[in-house]
Scaffold this active site. Sequence first.
Site, PDB file in Angstrom:
ATOM      1  N   GLU A   1      -7.025  -3.969  -0.002  1.00 53.53           N
ATOM      2  CA  GLU A   1      -6.429  -4.747  -0.985  1.00 53.53           C
ATOM      3  C   GLU A   1      -6.401  -6.215  -0.603  1.00 53.53           C
ATOM      4  OE1 GLU A   1      -2.304  -2.942  -1.531  1.00 53.53           O
ATOM      5  OE2 GLU A   1      -2.952  -1.324  -0.864  1.00 53.53           O
TER       6      GLU A   1
ATOM      7  N   ASN B   1       0.097  -8.378   0.896  1.00 55.08           N
ATOM      8  CA  ASN B   1      -0.870  -9.027  -0.186  1.00 55.08           C
ATOM      9  C   ASN B   1      -0.422 -10.363  -0.844  1.00 55.08           C
ATOM     10  OD1 ASN B   1      -2.782  -6.898  -1.543  1.00 55.08           O
ATOM     11  ND2 ASN B   1      -0.951  -5.462  -1.182  1.00 55.08           N
TER      12      ASN B   1
ATOM     13  N   ASP C   1       1.118   1.367 -14.342  1.00 57.74           N
ATOM     14  CA  ASP C   1       0.053   1.333 -13.722  1.00 57.74           C
ATOM     15  C   ASP C   1      -1.162   1.736 -14.513  1.00 57.74           C
ATOM     16  OD1 ASP C   1       1.290   0.984 -11.111  1.00 57.74           O
ATOM     17  OD2 ASP C   1       1.473   3.051 -11.025  1.00 57.74           O
TER      18      ASP C   1
ATOM     19  N   ILE D   1      10.119  -0.711 -12.422  1.00 58.76           N
ATOM     20  CA  ILE D   1       9.096  -0.547 -13.603  1.00 58.76           C
ATOM     21  C   ILE D   1       9.613  -1.712 -14.718  1.00 58.76           C
ATOM     22  CG2 ILE D   1       9.259   1.167 -15.440  1.00 58.76           C
ATOM     23  CD1 ILE D   1       9.413   3.542 -13.444  1.00 58.76           C
TER      24      ILE D   1
ATOM     25  N   ASN E   1      -1.630  -6.676 -11.383  1.00 66.44           N
ATOM     26  CA  ASN E   1      -0.858  -5.929 -10.402  1.00 66.44           C
ATOM     27  C   ASN E   1      -2.074  -5.134  -9.516  1.00 66.44           C
ATOM     28  OD1 ASN E   1       1.152  -4.352  -9.375  1.00 66.44           O
ATOM     29  ND2 ASN E   1       0.416  -2.259 -10.210  1.00 66.44           N
TER      30      ASN E   1
ATOM     31  N   THR F   1       0.230  -3.883 -18.578  1.00 68.17           N
ATOM     32  CA  THR F   1       0.758  -3.676 -19.902  1.00 68.17           C
ATOM     33  C   THR F   1       2.148  -2.784 -19.562  1.00 68.17           C
ATOM     34  OG1 THR F   1      -0.247  -1.544 -20.066  1.00 68.17           O
ATOM     35  CG2 THR F   1      -1.732  -3.346 -20.756  1.00 68.17           C
TER      36      THR F   1
ATOM     37  N   MET G   1       8.377  -3.285  -6.762  1.00 70.55           N
ATOM     38  CA  MET G   1       8.584  -1.771  -6.989  1.00 70.55           C
ATOM     39  C   MET G   1       9.683  -1.628  -8.100  1.00 70.55           C
ATOM     40  SD  MET G   1       6.420  -0.763  -4.851  1.00 70.55           S
ATOM     41  CE  MET G   1       6.913   1.161  -4.562  1.00 70.55           C
TER      42      MET G   1
ATOM     43  N   HIS H   1      -2.684  -1.719  -7.281  1.00 69.36           N
ATOM     44  CA  HIS H   1      -2.118  -0.272  -7.158  1.00 69.36           C
ATOM     45  C   HIS H   1      -2.901   0.441  -6.057  1.00 69.36           C
ATOM     46  CE1 HIS H   1       0.004   3.462  -8.116  1.00 69.36           C
ATOM     47  NE2 HIS H   1      -1.197   3.749  -8.247  1.00 69.36           N
TER      48      HIS H   1
HETATM   49  C1  GRF Z   1       0.668  -2.145  -1.228  1.00 71.03           C
HETATM   50  O1  GRF Z   1      -0.050  -0.913  -0.810  1.00 71.03           O
HETATM   51  C2  GRF Z   1       0.495  -2.068  -2.727  1.00 71.03           C
HETATM   52  O2  GRF Z   1      -0.539  -1.840  -3.312  1.00 71.03           O
HETATM   53  C3  GRF Z   1       1.551  -1.295  -3.058  1.00 71.03           C
HETATM   54  O3  GRF Z   1       2.560  -1.761  -2.079  1.00 71.03           O
HETATM   55  C4  GRF Z   1       2.081  -1.941  -1.057  1.00 71.03           C
HETATM   56  C5  GRF Z   1       2.542  -3.521  -0.954  1.00 71.03           C
HETATM   57  O4  GRF Z   1       2.346  -3.926   0.476  1.00 71.03           O
HETATM   58  N1  GRF Z   1       2.102  -1.064  -4.382  1.00 71.03           N
HETATM   59  P1  GRF Z   1       2.683  -5.526   0.766  1.00 71.03           P
HETATM   60  O5  GRF Z   1       4.131  -5.795   0.586  1.00 71.03           O
HETATM   61  O6  GRF Z   1       1.803  -6.312  -0.048  1.00 71.03           O
HETATM   62  O7  GRF Z   1       2.450  -5.398   2.287  1.00 71.03           O
END
Ligand code: GRF
Length: 207
Positions: free
Chosen positions: A173, A14, A144, A91, A106, A140, A89, A108
């Site tokens: 995404e 992403n 999520d 919190i 973010n 926030t 990853m 999700h």
């Molecule tokens: C994605 O599915 C994102 O939505 C999730 O973790 C994955 C991350 O993939 N929270 P990347 O690191 O962007 O390849």
Amino acid sequence: MTRVAILISGGGSNMVALVESMTDNHPSRPVLVLSNDSDAGGLSKARDLGIETAVVNHRHYPDREAFERAINAQLDAVDADVICLAGFMRILTPVFTDRWAGKVLNIHPSLLPKYPGLNTHARAIEAGDTEAGCTVHIVTSELDDGPILGQARVPVKPDDTPATLAARVLEMEHKLYPAVLHRFVNGDTTPLYLQHDAEAPITPRLS
Ligand code: GRF
């Protein structure tokens, strides 16, 4: 020019989609890719793309707050205006979310409010859902949660495994996040809704 920092923990696909979108007359530029994990595959991808990188390892701090103060300092140092969490990853506490309130997005991998947290694809399959997807929202202090800026939907197929569904969602995404970021930096917070093109070949950037 809006200065965008991207926070990652993993492969960073992403992040790459976001970075590649911020060219030409896009109103923003990527100024930093930061990871909590020095082994995150996305760090070398960011360097290859010519983006400054930083590592703030959460294991080196006594608590979440100290870790987040160190992240805040890195983001201040590059004068970040907007922060995109992209597979980050950890919190987050109000030390981070209050400092950057309204400026953090973010992505999700579920159709929020369904399935906050982990294992979203397995949960969607387990529940017998016929549709899954992903959501971009403003961050926030609730995990999520926060105003939804965009969602993309994909079908769940009868023979899907969490991995095949994840690949279909990830493809969306990579379309949704850049599109939402572009609108957001232009001041447009109306939700964007995308639909999976069933005819299109699935060519996810998996790592
Ligand atoms: C994605 O599915 C994102 O939505 C999730 O973790 C994955 C991350 O993939 N929270 P990347 O690191 O962007 O390849």
